[in-house]
Design a protein around this motif. Structure first.
Motif, PDB file in Angstrom:
ATOM      1  N   GLY A 113     -42.012 -32.457  15.985  1.00 22.79           N
ATOM      2  CA  GLY A 113     -42.212 -32.102  17.379  1.00 22.79           C
ATOM      3  C   GLY A 113     -42.559 -30.637  17.569  1.00 22.79           C
ATOM      4  N   TRP A 114     -42.143 -29.794  16.657  1.00 24.92           N
ATOM      5  CA  TRP A 114     -42.492 -28.375  16.627  1.00 24.92           C
ATOM      6  C   TRP A 114     -42.960 -28.036  15.214  1.00 24.92           C
ATOM      7  N   SER A 115     -43.858 -27.100  15.105  1.00 28.92           N
ATOM      8  CA  SER A 115     -44.308 -26.658  13.783  1.00 28.92           C
ATOM      9  C   SER A 115     -43.232 -25.782  13.152  1.00 28.92           C
ATOM     10  N   PHE A 116     -43.318 -25.565  11.847  1.00 27.86           N
ATOM     11  CA  PHE A 116     -42.379 -24.662  11.190  1.00 27.86           C
ATOM     12  C   PHE A 116     -42.476 -23.252  11.761  1.00 27.86           C
ATOM     13  N   GLU A 117     -43.697 -22.830  12.100  1.00 27.81           N
ATOM     14  CA  GLU A 117     -43.858 -21.495  12.670  1.00 27.81           C
ATOM     15  C   GLU A 117     -43.107 -21.385  13.996  1.00 27.81           C
ATOM     16  N   GLU A 118     -43.133 -22.452  14.796  1.00 28.47           N
ATOM     17  CA  GLU A 118     -42.400 -22.454  16.060  1.00 28.47           C
ATOM     18  C   GLU A 118     -40.887 -22.455  15.822  1.00 28.47           C
ATOM     19  N   LEU A 119     -40.444 -23.163  14.785  1.00 27.84           N
ATOM     20  CA  LEU A 119     -39.015 -23.179  14.467  1.00 27.84           C
ATOM     21  C   LEU A 119     -38.538 -21.798  14.017  1.00 27.84           C
ATOM     22  N   VAL A 120     -39.316 -21.137  13.179  1.00 26.22           N
ATOM     23  CA  VAL A 120     -38.944 -19.791  12.732  1.00 26.22           C
ATOM     24  C   VAL A 120     -38.926 -18.838  13.915  1.00 26.22           C
ATOM     25  N   SER A 121     -39.916 -18.957  14.790  1.00 28.90           N
ATOM     26  CA  SER A 121     -39.967 -18.110  15.979  1.00 28.90           C
ATOM     27  C   SER A 121     -38.725 -18.306  16.833  1.00 28.90           C
ATOM     28  N   TYR A 122     -38.337 -19.566  17.043  1.00 29.70           N
ATOM     29  CA  TYR A 122     -37.146 -19.848  17.860  1.00 29.70           C
ATOM     30  C   TYR A 122     -35.888 -19.300  17.191  1.00 29.70           C
ATOM     31  N   ALA A 123     -35.753 -19.519  15.876  1.00 29.96           N
ATOM     32  CA  ALA A 123     -34.575 -19.035  15.162  1.00 29.96           C
ATOM     33  C   ALA A 123     -34.463 -17.513  15.240  1.00 29.96           C
ATOM     34  N   SER A 124     -35.596 -16.824  15.310  1.00 26.20           N
ATOM     35  CA  SER A 124     -35.599 -15.356  15.307  1.00 26.20           C
ATOM     36  C   SER A 124     -35.468 -14.755  16.703  1.00 26.20           C
ATOM     37  N   ARG A 125     -35.339 -15.604  17.721  1.00 27.75           N
ATOM     38  CA  ARG A 125     -35.235 -15.105  19.097  1.00 27.75           C
ATOM     39  C   ARG A 125     -33.912 -14.378  19.288  1.00 27.75           C
ATOM     40  N   GLY A 126     -33.967 -13.059  19.414  1.00 22.61           N
ATOM     41  CA  GLY A 126     -32.750 -12.273  19.562  1.00 22.61           C
ATOM     42  C   GLY A 126     -31.871 -12.277  18.330  1.00 22.61           C
ATOM     43  N   ALA A 127     -32.430 -12.635  17.186  1.00 26.39           N
ATOM     44  CA  ALA A 127     -31.639 -12.751  15.951  1.00 26.39           C
ATOM     45  C   ALA A 127     -32.536 -12.488  14.750  1.00 26.39           C
ATOM     46  N   TRP A 128     -31.908 -12.234  13.622  1.00 25.17           N
ATOM     47  CA  TRP A 128     -32.657 -11.993  12.394  1.00 25.17           C
ATOM     48  C   TRP A 128     -32.820 -13.272  11.591  1.00 25.17           C
ATOM     49  N   VAL A 129     -33.999 -13.462  11.047  1.00 25.84           N
ATOM     50  CA  VAL A 129     -34.187 -14.369   9.913  1.00 25.84           C
ATOM     51  C   VAL A 129     -34.413 -13.455   8.714  1.00 25.84           C
ATOM     52  N   ARG A 130     -33.717 -13.744   7.647  1.00 22.23           N
ATOM     53  CA  ARG A 130     -33.707 -12.845   6.495  1.00 22.23           C
ATOM     54  C   ARG A 130     -34.345 -13.501   5.280  1.00 22.23           C
ATOM     55  N   SER A 131     -34.852 -12.667   4.392  1.00 21.33           N
ATOM     56  CA  SER A 131     -35.406 -13.151   3.138  1.00 21.33           C
ATOM     57  C   SER A 131     -34.370 -13.982   2.405  1.00 21.33           C
ATOM     58  N   GLY A 132     -34.758 -15.192   2.017  1.00 23.23           N
ATOM     59  CA  GLY A 132     -33.842 -16.084   1.335  1.00 23.23           C
ATOM     60  C   GLY A 132     -33.191 -17.108   2.240  1.00 23.23           C
ATOM     61  N   ASP A 133     -33.415 -17.028   3.553  1.00 23.32           N
ATOM     62  CA  ASP A 133     -32.891 -18.042   4.474  1.00 23.32           C
ATOM     63  C   ASP A 133     -33.648 -19.351   4.280  1.00 23.32           C
ATOM     64  N   LEU A 134     -32.937 -20.463   4.433  1.00 25.68           N
ATOM     65  CA  LEU A 134     -33.524 -21.796   4.387  1.00 25.68           C
ATOM     66  C   LEU A 134     -33.554 -22.377   5.796  1.00 25.68           C
ATOM     67  N   ILE A 135     -34.714 -22.862   6.219  1.00 27.80           N
ATOM     68  CA  ILE A 135     -34.876 -23.500   7.529  1.00 27.80           C
ATOM     69  C   ILE A 135     -35.492 -24.871   7.286  1.00 27.80           C
ATOM     70  N   ALA A 136     -34.795 -25.927   7.728  1.00 29.83           N
ATOM     71  CA  ALA A 136     -35.231 -27.295   7.453  1.00 29.83           C
ATOM     72  C   ALA A 136     -35.721 -27.986   8.718  1.00 29.83           C
ATOM     73  N   SER A 137     -36.568 -28.972   8.501  1.00 28.33           N
ATOM     74  CA  SER A 137     -37.219 -29.699   9.591  1.00 28.33           C
ATOM     75  C   SER A 137     -36.275 -30.630  10.330  1.00 28.33           C
ATOM     76  N   GLY A 138     -35.199 -31.052   9.680  1.00 27.44           N
ATOM     77  CA  GLY A 138     -34.425 -32.170  10.191  1.00 27.44           C
ATOM     78  C   GLY A 138     -35.009 -33.472   9.671  1.00 27.44           C
ATOM     79  N   THR A 139     -34.297 -34.554   9.909  1.00 26.02           N
ATOM     80  CA  THR A 139     -34.635 -35.841   9.311  1.00 26.02           C
ATOM     81  C   THR A 139     -35.873 -36.462   9.944  1.00 26.02           C
ATOM     82  N   CYS A 140     -36.768 -36.967   9.109  1.00 25.11           N
ATOM     83  CA  CYS A 140     -37.965 -37.639   9.607  1.00 25.11           C
ATOM     84  C   CYS A 140     -37.627 -39.059  10.038  1.00 25.11           C
ATOM     85  N   ALA A 141     -38.556 -39.707  10.710  1.00 25.87           N
ATOM     86  CA  ALA A 141     -38.361 -41.097  11.123  1.00 25.87           C
ATOM     87  C   ALA A 141     -38.188 -41.977   9.891  1.00 25.87           C
TER      88      ALA A 141
END
Length: 321
Positions: free
Chosen positions: A227-255
């Protein structure tokens, strides 16, 4: 490029994965090479570096992430699995409004091929087929366009879950937490973004995802259905917060990527939860394949009891309220 972390005769090494058909050869980097740095800089091993066969080594998780944010990005999964919530209709409606994620434990990372045991006293072990990205450099308040430069690579994620524990947790308005704090498989290697450019459909990746239980395909989906691209997920996670080198961000479960989704649609534990002896395998186009056998959980050493009522605590301390 594909970068793996492997065990060679008891020594941890980083290797460049070279694929020829179904065969994989691993060219070794010097001892001490950092996989994430190598991936971010597109490093290659020396020309005289030794080469080993994948069958002769043990695969490790590509890295131990600094943090783990697990999103919920596939609508069909939300519709099915929302039965675990108190208000399924509201859960689906809220999902459309903005991305959501939970924090997983980086300490629960499991290697490909390693035996997985559920939680003690849990009887509803489940798998979750996902894809994850690893952050390659720090960032904050990123736009989706900026976030693209912070993605070091992609890998497969199996977010193992104890569904009976999860359902209980979510009744309290928090969680899932303990229900996932025991095992998350990632791997088999880290694939850099340039390897996947020809799979792009707009800002999505056209990659088939499949999960198998005991060699039979259980479900499949396409990563482009997020429903959102990975770039959109990273952008949301970084809103007012840090995403750091080595962080893992997952898509969640597919259908079709979990038992819980099937249970939610049917209202019954059919197919049954995983049990010792089962083998769960995951495959994603261009990202690879891994499997994990299920083993019996350890015996429960301490059974959690109900909280002491406040009135009893006041009696214990000699105070009144």
């Amino acid at each position: 490029m594909k970068y793996a972390r492997i065990d060679v005769a008891g020594t941890e090494r980083v290797a460049l994965v070279e694929t020829a058909g179904v065969e994989h050869n691993l060219t070794l980097f010097p001892i001490g090479t950092d996989l994430l740095i190598a991936a971010c800089e597109h490093q290659v091993p020396p020309t005289d570096a030794p080469v080993v066969a994948l069958s002769d080594v043990r695969l490790r998780a590509p890295l131990m992430p600094r943090s783990f944010r697990d999103f919920v990005s596939f609508e069909e999964h939300v519709v099915g699995a929302s039965a675990m919530t108190a208000d399924p209709a509201s859960a689906v409606e809220l999902w459309h409004e903005q991305p959501t994620y939970l924090y997983g434990s980086p300490h629960a990372i499991i290697d490909p091929g390693y035996p997985v045991a559920g939680l003690p006293a849990s009887s509803q072990l489940d798998f979750e087929l996902e894809v994850g990205i690893v952050i390659g450099k720090d960032g904050r308040d990123l736009t989706p366009a900026e976030a693209s430069d912070h993605i070091a690579g992609y890998l497969i994620v199996n977010d193992w879950s104890a569904r009976d524990v999860q359902k209980h947790e979510m009744r309290g308005g928090l969680g899932p937490a303990k229900s996932k704090d025991f095992a998350t498989t990632i791997g088999p290697w880290l694939v850099t973004p340039d390897e996947l450019e020809d799979c792009r459909v707009g800002d999505r990746l056209d990659l088939r995802m499949s999960v198998f239980v005991n060699d039979s395909e259980f479900g499949s989906d396409n990563l482009a259905h997020m429903g959102w691209s990975f770039e959109e997920l990273v952008s949301y996670a970084s809103r007012g917060a840090w995403v750091r080198s080595g962080d893992l961000i997952a898509s969640g479960t597919c259908a079709g990527g979990s038992l819980a989704e099937a249970w939610g649609r049917s209202g019954a534990l059919d197919p049954p939860p995983l049990s010792p002896g089962d083998v769960v395998a995951m495959k994603v186009d261009r990202l690879g394949f891994f499997s994990n056998p299920v083993v019996a959980p350890p015996a429960e050493r301490y059974k959690t009891v109900a909280a002491t009522p406040l009135r009893d605590l006041h009696t214990l301390t000699g105070t009144t309220k």
